[in-house]
Design an enzyme around this catalytic site. Structure first.
Site, PDB file in Angstrom:
ATOM      1  N   ASP A 124       0.863  -1.181   0.000  1.00 23.91           N
ATOM      2  CA  ASP A 124       0.000   0.000   0.000  1.00 23.91           C
ATOM      3  C   ASP A 124       0.895   1.226   0.000  1.00 23.91           C
ATOM      4  O   ASP A 124       1.988   1.205   0.576  1.00 23.91           O
ATOM      5  CB  ASP A 124      -0.899   0.015   1.238  1.00 23.91           C
ATOM      6  CG  ASP A 124      -2.033  -0.996   1.178  1.00 23.91           C
ATOM      7  OD1 ASP A 124      -2.414  -1.409   0.067  1.00 23.91           O
ATOM      8  OD2 ASP A 124      -2.545  -1.357   2.244  1.00 23.91           O
ATOM      9  N   ASP A 142      -7.168  -1.289  -4.531  1.00 21.51           N
ATOM     10  CA  ASP A 142      -8.236  -0.897  -3.608  1.00 21.51           C
ATOM     11  C   ASP A 142      -9.129   0.171  -4.220  1.00 21.51           C
ATOM     12  O   ASP A 142     -10.357   0.146  -4.051  1.00 21.51           O
ATOM     13  CB  ASP A 142      -7.646  -0.382  -2.297  1.00 21.51           C
ATOM     14  CG  ASP A 142      -6.817  -1.420  -1.567  1.00 21.51           C
ATOM     15  OD1 ASP A 142      -7.076  -2.630  -1.750  1.00 21.51           O
ATOM     16  OD2 ASP A 142      -5.910  -1.029  -0.809  1.00 21.51           O
TER      17      ASP A 142
END
Length: 173
Positions: A124, A142
């Site tokens: 991330d 995401d």
């Protein structure tokens, strides 16, 4: 990927492939260019880039649990979810925004599954915040999953609903 799958379901397949490629390319860039845990502000006070390793699910949920059982569970859950999306694509008629939404959900799931299977965690690096309030760090996969879900919801609200009497003329009802 079989050519017949692309011919039969071009929109979701192309959406999935494009999102997965963008996700993996962005994660490669993040790992090579962003030191772990070091925030680089892009828009001061609002958006930055920070390389983190997410061993949990969305928003780092379950990341503090034992990875010996969480990791296989998350891989299995992702594969089952991907199967459900593929079944929806294959067996249910869908038009409007739904094919793109399903493709984005599938592509995001594949992108995060690649990380989880290869690395044991998901990379991330996108960080939204306002003053001291940070949204959990996330990635392109995401974003695709979130946009895909939004498109499905929009499609459910906007698309015309079929009913048993809709195909018959009003005089015959």
């Amino acid at each position: 990927m079989p050519v017949t799958l692309v011919r039969k379901f071009p929109v979701p397949v192309v959406s999935a492939l494009l999102l997965c490629a963008a996700d993996q390319a962005s994660k490669i860039w993040a790992v090579r260019n962003l030191p772990l845990f070091e925030l680089r502000e892009v828009v001061p006070g609002f958006f930055g880039l920070v390389h983190v390793r997410n061993t949990g699910v969305a928003f780092s949920l379950l990341s503090n649990l034992d990875p010996r059982w969480v990791h296989p569970f998350l891989i299995l859950a992702t594969v089952i979810a991907m199967g459900a999306v593929l079944a929806y694509i294959a067996f249910l008629p869908c038009g409007g925004a739904a094919p793109v939404g399903l493709g984005l959900i599938l592509g995001g799931a594949i992108g995060n599954l690649i990380d989880r299977a290869r690395l044991g965690y998901v990379v991330d690096f996108l960080d939204l915040y306002w003053r001291n309030h940070h949204w959990p760090t996330f990635n392109v996969a995401d974003v695709g999953i979130s946009v895909g879900i939004a498109l499905l919801l929009i499609d459910m609200v906007v698309s015309p609903k079929e009913s048993g009497n809709a195909s018959r003329p009003a005089a015959d009802r």
